[in-house]
Design an enzyme around this catalytic site. Structure first.
Site, PDB file in Angstrom:
ATOM      1  N   GLY A   1       0.866   1.411  -9.971  1.00  0.00           N
ATOM      2  CA  GLY A   1       1.310   2.576  -9.226  1.00  0.00           C
ATOM      3  C   GLY A   1       2.789   2.598  -8.964  1.00  0.00           C
ATOM      4  O   GLY A   1       3.372   3.672  -8.793  1.00  0.00           O
TER       5      GLY A   1
ATOM      6  N   ASP B   1      -2.532  -9.110  -2.431  1.00  0.00           N
ATOM      7  CA  ASP B   1      -3.135  -8.469  -3.602  1.00  0.00           C
ATOM      8  C   ASP B   1      -3.507  -9.521  -4.656  1.00  0.00           C
ATOM      9  O   ASP B   1      -3.210  -9.364  -5.841  1.00  0.00           O
ATOM     10  CB  ASP B   1      -2.170  -7.431  -4.195  1.00  0.00           C
TER      11      ASP B   1
END
Length: 399
Positions: free
Chosen positions: A33, A146
């Site tokens: 992203g 993450d």
């Protein structure tokens, strides 16, 4: 623009159109992203490197720029062999990018997709190395937030390297995550991430995510599956995952306990640090007792673990000799019956009557002979203490 990803990957003849600064772009490795990663050639060193470039739509977003800058600053602070290395930071046409090591083995998810399930010994080695890498990040004041298979890169020797610090939280900098905002990848999120509790995220969040990666490597599936993202987050918040051994019975019991403790719903019941997780994986590999205390009864049943350390029989030690249980009662020894059935009671009563008859006969013989002690009485072994259930009819010793 010169940094347009499509133009960089489609232009094959003109090298100038495929340059990012002074680096020649060869192909695109992946994108997310916030940024796109390219395989490029270093002009001075003449070797392949990886370039991460901030995506063009995000280049005008102040928040995205701040995250990108925080990412390469954070990675440069960690000096560990299992964390990706950054060589340089630059800009091209006003868009920032940084140069990092290129690993030929691809990501962990690509490795499993190519070759299938990984041996347990390899999973343990990878888990220990990644836990040590996370501990180095935590000691530097960073929380990755993450940890997932696609963010672990393998070199030619299958050594893992933690990558993609785009969502890193830095204790030395002001937070740019809004309250209630969920950060991370849903399938590998911790419960506090699924709740959007940014203030609760700490090093134990990374421990949970690494436990989820180990679960995925051992079982071939993620702990939770759902048709929608919101349903998946609800499961992570409220439900317990199935035990790894319920999914793959070949998983050793101690390794199952390690993964379950790393994935405890409550952060206080997980390993307090990534180093503690790595130490327990070391103990498992050496065949020692692990300190994992699974968080109670999970889905799939099973007893709650006690507070005592789990005992493990050392490898190479002689096998333990089985202990023989004593008979529960004299009636079992005489009759050979373990269950108190009607037939057992009948045989037991018959045995008692035979014992009384034998003793009466013995006393009468002693009185008739005039001596205080008579010859030994022969008791049929079928009813005596030398009985062999189902065996031949024998007499007692001394007959």
């Amino acid at each position: 623009g010169v940094l347009d990803a499509r133009r960089l990957t489609e232009a094959k003849g003109d090298e100038d159109s495929r340059r990012i600064g002074r680096f020649l772009c060869l192909r695109r490795l992946g994108s997310g992203g916030m940024g796109t990663v390219f395989l490029a050639r270093h002009p001075e060193l003449a070797r392949p490197v990886a370039l991460k470039v901030l995506n063009l739509p995000a280049s005008g977003d102040e928040g995205a720029l701040a995250r990108f800058e925080r990412e390469y600053r954070a990675v440069s602070r960690v000096d560990h062999p299992n964390v990706v290395r950054i060589h340089d930071v630059d800009r091209a046409d006003g868009v920032p990018f940084y140069v990092m090591e290129y690993y030929t083995g691809g990501s962990l998810s690509e490795r499993v997709a190519r070759r299938g399930m990984v041996p347990i010994s390899q999973v343990v080695a990878w888990g220990r190395a990644l836990a040590r890498a996370l501990e180095a990040c935590h000691e530097s004041g960073l929380v990755h937030r993450d940890v997932k298979p696609s963010n672990v890169l393998l070199d030619a020797a299958d050594v893992p390297h933690l990558a993609d610090f785009g969502l890193v939280a830095d204790s030395d900098a002001a937070s740019i995550t809004r309250s209630g905002e969920r950060v991370g990848t849903p399938a590998f999120m911790s419960p506090e991430q699924a709740r959007g509790s940014a203030g609760e995220l700490d090093r134990r969040t990374d421990v949970y995510s690494l436990g989820t990666v180990l679960y995925w490597l051992l079982t071939g599936k993620t702990p939770f599956e759902a048709p929608t993202g919101e349903a998946l987050l609800e499961k992570i918040r409220t439900e317990e995952p199935p035990w790894p051994r319920k999914v793959q019975p070949a998983i050793p019991r101690d390794l199952d306990a390690i993964v379950r403790m790393a994935m405890a719903k409550e952060a206080d019941r997980r390993y307090p640090t990534a180093a503690a997780l790595a130490d327990d994986l070391d103990r498992f590999e050496r065949g020692e007792a692990v300190r994992a205390r699974p968080p109670g009864r999970l889905a799939g049943g099973g007893p709650t673990s006690s507070s005592e350390p789990r005992r493990r029989w050392p490898r190479g030690a002689p096998a333990r000799r089985p202990t023989r249980r004593p008979a529960r009662s004299s009636s079992i020894a005489r009759t050979g019956c373990g269950r108190r059935s009607r037939a057992c009671f009948a045989r037991e009563g018959q045995g008692r009557s035979m014992d009384r008859r034998s003793s009466r006969t013995s006393s009468e013989t002693s009185r008739s002979s005039g001596s205080g002690r008579g010859p030994p009485t022969c008791v049929p072994a079928r009813y005596g203490p030398w009985a062999t259930p189902g065996g031949p009819r024998r007499t007692s010793p001394g007959c």
